[in-house]
Motif scaffolding. Structure first.
Motif, PDB file in Angstrom:
ATOM      1  N   ARG A 143       0.820  -1.224   0.000  1.00 54.35           N
ATOM      2  CA  ARG A 143       0.000   0.000   0.000  1.00 54.35           C
ATOM      3  C   ARG A 143       0.852   1.271   0.000  1.00 54.35           C
ATOM      4  O   ARG A 143       0.299   2.377   0.022  1.00 54.35           O
ATOM      5  N   ARG A 144       2.170   1.081   0.029  1.00 50.78           N
ATOM      6  CA  ARG A 144       3.119   2.195  -0.061  1.00 50.78           C
ATOM      7  C   ARG A 144       2.878   3.247   1.020  1.00 50.78           C
ATOM      8  O   ARG A 144       2.761   4.447   0.752  1.00 50.78           O
ATOM      9  N   ARG A 145       2.813   2.757   2.263  1.00 50.88           N
ATOM     10  CA  ARG A 145       2.549   3.692   3.350  1.00 50.88           C
ATOM     11  C   ARG A 145       3.241   3.249   4.640  1.00 50.88           C
ATOM     12  O   ARG A 145       3.602   2.079   4.807  1.00 50.88           O
ATOM     13  N   PHE A 146       3.390   4.209   5.537  1.00 43.66           N
ATOM     14  CA  PHE A 146       3.926   3.961   6.867  1.00 43.66           C
ATOM     15  C   PHE A 146       2.803   3.490   7.783  1.00 43.66           C
ATOM     16  O   PHE A 146       1.693   4.029   7.742  1.00 43.66           O
ATOM     17  N   GLU A 147       3.093   2.459   8.605  1.00 40.55           N
ATOM     18  CA  GLU A 147       2.090   1.936   9.527  1.00 40.55           C
ATOM     19  C   GLU A 147       2.273   2.477  10.937  1.00 40.55           C
ATOM     20  O   GLU A 147       1.393   3.145  11.461  1.00 40.55           O
ATOM     21  N   LEU A 148       3.424   2.185  11.562  1.00 38.88           N
ATOM     22  CA  LEU A 148       3.631   2.650  12.934  1.00 38.88           C
ATOM     23  C   LEU A 148       5.085   2.491  13.359  1.00 38.88           C
ATOM     24  O   LEU A 148       5.872   1.795  12.706  1.00 38.88           O
ATOM     25  N   LEU A 149       5.429   3.133  14.467  1.00 30.79           N
ATOM     26  CA  LEU A 149       6.709   2.951  15.146  1.00 30.79           C
ATOM     27  C   LEU A 149       6.455   2.296  16.490  1.00 30.79           C
ATOM     28  O   LEU A 149       5.439   2.572  17.153  1.00 30.79           O
ATOM     29  N   SER A 150       7.358   1.433  16.904  1.00 30.00           N
ATOM     30  CA  SER A 150       7.249   0.821  18.228  1.00 30.00           C
ATOM     31  C   SER A 150       7.593   1.859  19.294  1.00 30.00           C
ATOM     32  O   SER A 150       8.080   2.957  18.991  1.00 30.00           O
ATOM     33  N   GLU A 151       7.355   1.511  20.538  1.00 27.42           N
ATOM     34  CA  GLU A 151       7.812   2.363  21.625  1.00 27.42           C
ATOM     35  C   GLU A 151       9.334   2.363  21.665  1.00 27.42           C
ATOM     36  O   GLU A 151       9.991   1.479  21.119  1.00 27.42           O
ATOM     37  N   PHE A 152       9.920   3.373  22.290  1.00 27.27           N
ATOM     38  CA  PHE A 152      11.368   3.506  22.349  1.00 27.27           C
ATOM     39  C   PHE A 152      11.958   2.451  23.286  1.00 27.27           C
ATOM     40  O   PHE A 152      11.421   2.184  24.360  1.00 27.27           O
ATOM     41  N   GLN A 153      13.073   1.868  22.842  1.00 25.16           N
ATOM     42  CA  GLN A 153      13.799   0.889  23.651  1.00 25.16           C
ATOM     43  C   GLN A 153      15.122   1.510  24.120  1.00 25.16           C
ATOM     44  O   GLN A 153      15.535   2.552  23.630  1.00 25.16           O
ATOM     45  N   ASN A 154      15.764   0.852  25.050  1.00 23.93           N
ATOM     46  CA  ASN A 154      17.052   1.345  25.540  1.00 23.93           C
ATOM     47  C   ASN A 154      18.138   1.067  24.514  1.00 23.93           C
ATOM     48  O   ASN A 154      18.319  -0.068  24.085  1.00 23.93           O
ATOM     49  N   GLY A 155      18.860   2.096  24.097  1.00 26.98           N
ATOM     50  CA  GLY A 155      19.950   1.914  23.151  1.00 26.98           C
ATOM     51  C   GLY A 155      19.462   1.851  21.717  1.00 26.98           C
ATOM     52  O   GLY A 155      18.261   1.852  21.419  1.00 26.98           O
ATOM     53  N   ASP A 156      20.417   1.793  20.783  1.00 24.08           N
ATOM     54  CA  ASP A 156      20.105   1.681  19.360  1.00 24.08           C
ATOM     55  C   ASP A 156      19.589   0.281  19.056  1.00 24.08           C
ATOM     56  O   ASP A 156      20.095  -0.700  19.602  1.00 24.08           O
ATOM     57  N   LEU A 157      18.608   0.181  18.166  1.00 22.14           N
ATOM     58  CA  LEU A 157      18.231  -1.124  17.633  1.00 22.14           C
ATOM     59  C   LEU A 157      19.120  -1.388  16.420  1.00 22.14           C
ATOM     60  O   LEU A 157      19.133  -0.607  15.468  1.00 22.14           O
ATOM     61  N   THR A 158      19.861  -2.476  16.455  1.00 23.23           N
ATOM     62  CA  THR A 158      20.911  -2.728  15.464  1.00 23.23           C
ATOM     63  C   THR A 158      20.585  -3.842  14.484  1.00 23.23           C
ATOM     64  O   THR A 158      21.277  -3.990  13.475  1.00 23.23           O
ATOM     65  N   SER A 159      19.551  -4.632  14.763  1.00 20.77           N
ATOM     66  CA  SER A 159      19.217  -5.761  13.890  1.00 20.77           C
ATOM     67  C   SER A 159      17.763  -6.144  14.088  1.00 20.77           C
ATOM     68  O   SER A 159      17.167  -5.876  15.137  1.00 20.77           O
ATOM     69  N   VAL A 160      17.183  -6.794  13.056  1.00 24.02           N
ATOM     70  CA  VAL A 160      15.800  -7.233  13.142  1.00 24.02           C
ATOM     71  C   VAL A 160      15.638  -8.502  12.310  1.00 24.02           C
ATOM     72  O   VAL A 160      16.260  -8.646  11.253  1.00 24.02           O
ATOM     73  N   ALA A 161      14.821  -9.444  12.784  1.00 28.58           N
ATOM     74  CA  ALA A 161      14.587 -10.702  12.075  1.00 28.58           C
ATOM     75  C   ALA A 161      13.247 -11.273  12.499  1.00 28.58           C
ATOM     76  O   ALA A 161      12.732 -10.970  13.585  1.00 28.58           O
TER      77      ALA A 161
END
Length: 378
Positions: A202-220
């Motif tokens: 749909r070529r759109r932004f859905e949402l952002l998660s709440e802020f976590q401690n530190g940088d998020l460096t990876s996702v799977a």
């Protein structure tokens, strides 16, 4: 004393040197010394558990396995892209070709689904598509991004060479991306401590998660897509439900400087790479650190990648080596729900012949109960 040639029935020609007779018998060599006979088998190619390490001229940032062949691609700090064929036969791992089209550091490489093309992105803000067989540049997208390190997400249509999605929702750089099996939802990990959710269809932004401690460096994606895991610069694994991206459902911390790269091995087991130089195997639900798969001693690990047959894990670090690790036994590991008592002298278990054991490793779950990760292996 001169040499004499003697012919024996049933054998090939032999050479007589003094009291020694050398006889060629098919694939065997027989040495006759007086009344004694010494037999040596023809030297067979030496087989290894894993391919040999590859020494590179500049430290590599990124690795990718070919989806159908025993081929590995790597991109380095100088902007060069290398493609190797790998084998467990000693001396058979070799470079196939290299490309120096990038002007600055190569940040990521990836093969197309059919394996015919190799894509690379660089600090020079260019995207390249290379022909895997010929090693030649097929497509170049210049100035594909606004900056070398950016919070901007751009999705390109390679058929037209045009971007069809251009969104900026994060406040800091995007460190990693993952796509669901349906190729509909794109997930991003960011240095601002949030995970982004984008709908490509749909070529759109859905949402952002709440802020976590530190940088998020990876996702799977794990658990057949029902769970999403993010690694962080603080060494914490954050777990999200697929239908609950806003807040984490669980988290647990590993005694590591960071979790810069995550590679799923099975639905429940993943391998993580860290700045402390260790590759850890971690089970998800129950949350257990199973042990050490491999290491780059004293050097940060930039990236890890899994072979198509889930037999090898490759890693690259600041020691200018590409290393291969045997992970063929990980899928068969069973993890019990039983929580063992915490041991003060707990050690990280070696999960491969080349892995170094002996590093202490602690694991905490979201409930605050500590346990030794090294004792969790089934």
């Amino acid at each position: 004393m001169g040499s004499r040639v003697v012919v024996l029935m049933g054998f090939r020609a032999l050479v007589l040197m003094g009291s020694r007779v050398v006889v060629l018998m098919g694939s065997r060599v027989v040495v006759l010394m007086g009344s004694r006979a010494l037999e040596e088998e023809e030297a067979a190619p030496r087989l290894r558990d894993t391919p040999e390490d590859i020494r590179v001229e500049a430290a590599c940032n990124t690795l990718a396995f070919h989806p159908h062949r025993d081929v590995l691609a790597a991109g380095d700090l100088d902007g060069d892209v290398y493609v190797y064929s790998y084998s467990c036969v000693t001396g058979d791992t070799r470079e196939l070709w290299s490309s120096g089209h990038h002007l600055k550091s190569c940040r990521e490489v990836a093969f197309s689904a059919d394996g015919d093309k190799l894509f690379s992105v660089s600090k020079d803000r260019c995207v390249h598509a290379l022909d895997v067989e010929a090693g030649r540049l097929v497509t170049r997208i210049r100035k594909a991004h606004d900056a070398a390190l950016s919070a901007l997400l751009v999705v390109w249509d390679l058929r037209t060479g045009l971007a069809f999605m251009d969104l900026k929702q994060h406040e800091d750089y995007i460190s990693c991306m993952a796509v669901d099996q349906a190729k509909k939802i794109l997930l991003t990990a960011s240095g601002d401590g949030t995970m982004g959710v984008f709908n490509i269809k749909r070529r759109r932004f859905e949402l952002l998660s709440e802020f976590q401690n530190g940088d998020l460096t990876s996702v799977a994606l794990m658990k057949r897509g029902r769970k999403v895991v993010c690694g962080s610069s603080e060494g914490t694994v954050y777990i999200f439900n697929w239908d609950g991206f806003g807040a984490t459902s669980d988290r647990f911390a590993v005694q590591a400087e960071s979790l810069d790269c995550i590679v799923p091995v099975t639905d429940s087991i993943m391998c993580t790479a860290s700045m402390d130089g260790y590759i850890r195997a971690i089970n998800l639900m129950p949350n257990r650190v199973l042990g050490c798969v491999g290491q780059h001693v004293g050097e940060p690990i930039e990236q890890i990648a899994k072979s198509r047959d889930v037999r090898f894990l490759a890693s690259c670090g600041h020691d200018q080596l590409i290393k291969f690790w045997d992970i063929s036994k990980l899928p068969a590991m069973m993890v019990s729900d039983y929580r063992k008592r915490k041991k003060k002298d707990g050690r990280l278990v070696s999960l491969s012949k080349k892995a170094l054991g002996g590093q202490r490793l602690l694991l905490w779950t979201g409930g605050g109960t500590g346990e030794e990760g090294g004792g969790g292996g089934g």
